[in-house]
Design an enzyme around this catalytic site. Structure first.
Site, PDB file in Angstrom:
ATOM      1  N   GLU A   1      17.393 -19.174 -28.731  1.00  0.00           N
ATOM      2  CA  GLU A   1      16.449 -18.617 -28.345  1.00  0.00           C
ATOM      3  C   GLU A   1      14.636 -18.890 -28.591  1.00  0.00           C
ATOM      4  O   GLU A   1      14.586 -17.260 -28.237  1.00  0.00           O
ATOM      5  CB  GLU A   1      16.913 -17.940 -27.312  1.00  0.00           C
ATOM      6  CG  GLU A   1      15.775 -17.581 -26.029  1.00  0.00           C
ATOM      7  CD  GLU A   1      15.860 -16.177 -25.000  1.00  0.00           C
ATOM      8  OE1 GLU A   1      16.891 -15.544 -24.834  1.00  0.00           O
ATOM      9  OE2 GLU A   1      15.520 -15.768 -24.465  1.00  0.00           O
TER      10      GLU A   1
ATOM     11  N   HIS B   1      16.747 -19.319 -18.719  1.00  0.00           N
ATOM     12  CA  HIS B   1      15.718 -18.336 -19.275  1.00  0.00           C
ATOM     13  C   HIS B   1      15.430 -16.793 -18.682  1.00  0.00           C
ATOM     14  O   HIS B   1      14.048 -17.872 -17.075  1.00  0.00           O
ATOM     15  CB  HIS B   1      14.954 -18.635 -20.158  1.00  0.00           C
ATOM     16  CG  HIS B   1      14.083 -17.576 -20.983  1.00  0.00           C
ATOM     17  ND1 HIS B   1      12.923 -16.955 -20.949  1.00  0.00           N
ATOM     18  CD2 HIS B   1      14.058 -17.137 -22.449  1.00  0.00           C
ATOM     19  CE1 HIS B   1      12.310 -16.486 -21.838  1.00  0.00           C
ATOM     20  NE2 HIS B   1      13.121 -16.618 -22.730  1.00  0.00           N
TER      21      HIS B   1
ATOM     22  N   ASP C   1      15.299 -14.774 -30.405  1.00  0.00           N
ATOM     23  CA  ASP C   1      14.273 -14.265 -29.573  1.00  0.00           C
ATOM     24  C   ASP C   1      12.314 -14.362 -30.428  1.00  0.00           C
ATOM     25  O   ASP C   1      12.096 -13.613 -29.821  1.00  0.00           O
ATOM     26  CB  ASP C   1      13.567 -13.023 -28.556  1.00  0.00           C
ATOM     27  CG  ASP C   1      12.854 -13.682 -26.810  1.00  0.00           C
ATOM     28  OD1 ASP C   1      12.749 -15.109 -27.182  1.00  0.00           O
ATOM     29  OD2 ASP C   1      13.649 -12.769 -26.052  1.00  0.00           O
TER      30      ASP C   1
HETATM   31 MN    MN Z   1      13.423 -15.409 -24.634  1.00  0.00          MN
END
Ligand code: MN
Length: 340
Positions: free
Chosen positions: A11, A179, A302
């Protein structure tokens, strides 16, 4: 390097300058239909040295990103458009900007095929074009899945007008990363104070609600092979599965909802996988392993929003078996995205 796995993080965000410029225009216009995005513009996206560094990292699909990966031990990033992507633009602009972003991402992946893979950006506000783009990205651009930033102008994809997107994703074996973004306009009011609209809470409520609407709306009865990826340790849902089943069964019994072929938890187990993005909690990981198993959990950092160092330290030192660690870092991602 003698670790028995490659660290694949799934991600990991980017943006094009064109999308960032179009966001600025929406915000300059007061974003009347996007109270959540407007709040982001006033707070977390406001100009500062920190947001300038984030922007610089989001834009970079080359040496800067690779250097950061080398420094933090990430072998491969699966890269996707950052939230809210193109979902705050009118359909024509959104479709064109998604297409351009996919071309940029595809070029970066082709330049560094052993380090980068990519997910397709789409504009759900033009469902037929989004479906075509999923096909183009899978068959011509070499992208490995799709990323959608939850609601689009307050609408959720259990609405059948969006289902050709699922049809294209399923036909192209493209998993969809659902998301987070800020809560939809009709539910954002109590999230606007205290920063609750943001990633610590509002994002999760928004995205978990969207996921449950897909389950309860029959999406997986029509698209049984569709795979949805949820970040943030499953947006709280693994913790809640028993209760979801229990209260669903009560509602079926009294005739308040229709009986589905499977229990909510069964759809979750069959059609969803989760990632560790932004959640570096050993108890949360232990719980996810216990209720879902190690085949359903994938590593994500992330980038550039969270500390990649912390995410790697968390997963390297998690008190789990080496086979499970290898699955979470590498094996599950290779299988899900068909990486070579
Ligand atoms: Mn994210």
């Amino acid at each position: 390097m003698n670790q028995p796995f490659r660290r694949i993080a799934i991600e990991e965000a980017f943006v094009t300058q064109e999308i960032a410029d179009a966001w600025a225009e929406v915000l300059a216009g007061g974003a009347p239909h996007e109270p959540g995005f407007r709040k982001m513009g006033e707070t977390i996206l406001a100009d500062s040295p920190g947001t300038r560094l984030i922007h610089q990292r989001l834009i970079d699909l080359g040496e800067g990103r690779l250097a950061h990966m080398d420094a933090t031990g990430i072998d491969m990033q699966v890269i996707s458009i950052t939230s809210p992507g193109v979902q705050v633009f009118e359909a024509g602009l959104a479709t064109a900007l998604a297409r351009h972003a996919n071309d940029c991402l595809s070029a970066a992946v082709k330049a560094h095929p052993d380090r980068f893979a990519g997910l397709t950006a789409v504009a759900p506000q033009a469902p037929a074009k989004a479906a075509q783009e999923i096909e183009r990205a899978a068959q011509q651009l070499g992208l490995k899945g799709v990323l959608i930033n939850s609601h689009t102008f307050g609408e959720y994809m259990d609405d059948q007008k969006y289902w050709e997107i699922f049809e294209a994703a399923e036909a192209n074996e493209a998993p969809i990363y659902l998301h987070p973004r800020t809560p939809s306009p009709v539910m954002i009011a109590p999230f606007l104070d205290y920063g609750l609209y943001f990633a610590g809470w509002g994002f999760t409520i928004e995205t978990a609600t969207h996921a449950l609407r897909l389950i309860m709306g029959g999406v997986f009865d029509h698209f049984p092979k569709l795979k949805i990826i949820l970040g943030h340790m499953g947006e709280g849902l693994p913790y809640w599965l028993q209760r979801l089943d229990n209260r669903y069964l009560l509602q079926v019994k009294i005739g308040a909802v229709e009986k589905m072929p499977r229990l909510p938890s069964e759809y979750f187990r069959d059609n969803f996988v989760i990632t560790t993005s932004g959640v570096c909690s050993q108890p949360a990981l232990r719980h996810a392993l216990e209720v879902l198993g190690s085949d359903a959990i994938l590593f994500a950092a992330d980038y550039p929003y969270e500390s990649v160092e912390e995410a790697v330290d968390f997963m390297d030192n998690a008190p789990i078996g080496e086979e499970d660690r290898r699955k979470i870092y590498q094996t599950n991602a290779k299988k899900l995205f068909r990486l070579s």
